[in-house]
Design an enzyme around this catalytic site. Structure first.
Site, PDB file in Angstrom:
ATOM      1  N   TRP A 132      43.349  42.625  40.537  1.00  0.00           N
ATOM      2  CA  TRP A 132      42.159  42.403  39.710  1.00  0.00           C
ATOM      3  C   TRP A 132      41.038  43.340  40.115  1.00  0.00           C
ATOM      4  CZ3 TRP A 132      43.751  40.460  35.550  1.00  0.00           C
ATOM      5  CH2 TRP A 132      44.686  39.424  35.519  1.00  0.00           C
ATOM      6  N   ASP A 169      33.579  38.734  41.243  1.00  0.00           N
ATOM      7  CA  ASP A 169      34.540  38.090  40.349  1.00  0.00           C
ATOM      8  C   ASP A 169      34.990  36.821  41.075  1.00  0.00           C
ATOM      9  OD1 ASP A 169      36.782  37.204  38.999  1.00  0.00           O
ATOM     10  OD2 ASP A 169      37.857  39.119  39.055  1.00  0.00           O
ATOM     11  N   LYS A 208      40.894  29.121  35.394  1.00  0.00           N
ATOM     12  CA  LYS A 208      41.475  28.837  36.707  1.00  0.00           C
ATOM     13  C   LYS A 208      40.882  27.545  37.289  1.00  0.00           C
ATOM     14  CE  LYS A 208      43.461  32.905  36.384  1.00  0.00           C
ATOM     15  NZ  LYS A 208      42.782  34.155  36.668  1.00  0.00           N
TER      16      LYS A 208
HETATM   17  C1  LIG Z   1      42.875  35.637  36.157  1.00  0.00           C
HETATM   18  C2  LIG Z   1      41.925  36.556  36.813  1.00  0.00           C
HETATM   19  C3  LIG Z   1      41.280  37.581  36.098  1.00  0.00           C
HETATM   20  C4  LIG Z   1      41.560  37.870  34.633  1.00  0.00           C
HETATM   21  O1  LIG Z   1      40.995  36.909  33.855  1.00  0.00           O
HETATM   22  P1  LIG Z   1      41.063  36.980  32.248  1.00  0.00           P
HETATM   23  O2  LIG Z   1      40.132  35.886  31.878  1.00  0.00           O
HETATM   24  O3  LIG Z   1      42.480  36.714  31.869  1.00  0.00           O
HETATM   25  O4  LIG Z   1      40.607  38.313  31.826  1.00  0.00           O
HETATM   26  C5  LIG Z   1      40.372  38.353  36.775  1.00  0.00           C
HETATM   27  N1  LIG Z   1      40.096  38.157  38.067  1.00  0.00           N
HETATM   28  C6  LIG Z   1      40.704  37.191  38.793  1.00  0.00           C
HETATM   29  C7  LIG Z   1      40.352  37.007  40.232  1.00  0.00           C
HETATM   30  C8  LIG Z   1      41.635  36.364  38.184  1.00  0.00           C
HETATM   31  O5  LIG Z   1      42.235  35.401  38.886  1.00  0.00           O
END
Ligand SMILES: *Cc1c(COP(=O)(O)O)cnc(C)c1O
Length: 355
Positions: free
Chosen positions: A99, A166, A190
């Site tokens: 990511w 993030d 998540k």
């Molecule tokens: C799942 C995830 C993403 C991507 O998320 P989307 O909403 O599918 O774009 C980005 N960063 C992390 C840490 C993730 O776990």
């Protein structure tokens, strides 16, 4: 048979959050209309967004001067919006996995990207600690929890430049010092809500510092000004986020969530470390409380499919590891019960006894 949802994302939500959202989809607040068929500008929907923002602020103790936004596009669109809005010349990134790498790729379209450290040398099994943050960069970007590798940076680091994180997979799992960040963002699917909405916590006076023109929808200022209502927001995911925020508050807030996360991790990592068949993949000091990754020891590698089948037969869902790591991953987000972790451990013990 009872199912235990260890999916990495979209993932487990409290049963009552799902039931409340389902009920609102049938009849939103006794209006005789579904949440899916009302205007986002309806008088009874605005309070949903307002309360979700207020609860976010309350639960994370977000200081004055920050705005909480609910947007579309997922965390992946933020990978592009962050540099669009914050990168004038140069940005610093801590590379802790896929990511983070994807975020860097987007940033490179807007200016110079400095990778201050990377754990790629060991397949991202640890969070680098030795790095220098360039003080002439516009911001430092980190990924607090690496969903795929099961590593987590469980502290709010001091950064001499604006810090952007993030937090897709560990938001609301522990108290955070929001004042140390210029922005925090993540996909909801998540640990916050169903898929379809992205949360952004942004310091208002950190915006508007770049000289480029920003398309309206990609400019955070648009959404700050319009209170996430510039265009039609994802109303059902926002509603389920609100139900989950209420749930977290009713269950003791993020401190209680952290306590539970530590209990769950102790149970599952305890078994990973004890069991003769398995070994954890992340360095101990970098272990995630949200995504617990483990593999079979080299001498038991041929049991991979057998353990998956066995775990599945016992009601464990989603324990297959990500293809970049292999093995297994037990994602233990806020809604995962201690009972679920104990069931997984019982399953690991029983499988061990058979071999
Ligand atoms: C799942 C995830 C993403 C991507 O998320 P989307 O909403 O599918 O774009 C980005 N960063 C992390 C840490 C993730 O776990």
């Amino acid at each position: 048979m009872k199912k235990y949802n260890f999916n990495a994302g979209p993932s487990i939500l409290p049963r009552e959050v799902i039931e409340q959202t389902a009920a609102a989809c049938l009849d939103f607040e006794n209006s005789g209309l579904s949440l899916m068929e009302i205007s986002h500008r309806a008088k009874n929907f605005q309070p949903v967004v307002d309360e979700a923002e207020a609860l976010f602020k309350e639960l994370l103790d977000i200081p004055e001067g920050y705005k909480v936004l609910f947007l579309g596009g997922g965390a992946s669109l933020e990978f592009c919006m962050v540099p669009y809005n914050f990168l004038e010349k140069k940005a610093a990134y801590l590379n802790t996995g896929v990511w983070a790498t994807k975020a860097m790729k987007e940033a490179k379209l807007f200016g110079e990207v400095v990778e201050i450290a990377s754990s790629k040398d060991k397949n991202f099994t640890y969070i680098p600690k030795d790095y220098v943050i360039p003080t002439d960069a516009d911001y430092l970007h980190i990924t607090s929890n690496n969903t795929i590798y099961g590593t987590e940076l469980r502290e709010d680091i001091d950064s001499p430049i604006p810090l952007i994180a993030d937090m897709s997979s560990d938001i609301l799992s522990r108290p955070i010092d929001v004042s140390k960040y210029a922005m925090i963002y993540g996909g909801a699917q998540k640990n916050l809500s169903m898929a379809g909405v992205t949360f952004v916590i942004v310091k208002e006076d950190a915006l508007g510092k770049v000289s480029r023109q920003i398309p309206t929808m990609l400019d955070y200022r648009t959404h700050v000004k319009k209170g996430s209502m510039f265009n039609t927001p994802p109303v059902v995911p926002i509603y389920s986020a609100l139900m989950n925020l209420r749930y977290i508050k009713a269950h003791g807030g993020v401190k209680a969530m952290e306590k539970l996360a530590k209990q769950r991790a102790e149970i599952v990592y305890g078994e990973i470390d004890r069991n003769k068949l398995f070994v954890g993949t992340a360095e101990e000091s970098s272990r995630s409380l949200m995504n617990l990754t483990f593999v079979l020891k080299p001498e038991y590698q041929d049991l991979q499919d057998d353990f998956l089948a066995f775990a599945t037969s016992k009601g464990m869902v989603g324990v297959k590891g990500h293809r970049d790591v292999g093995g297994f991953r037990a994602s233990c987000y806020n809604a995962m019960s201690i009972e679920g972790c104990e069931a997984l451990v019982a399953c690991m013990k029983e499988f061990e006894a058979q071999h």
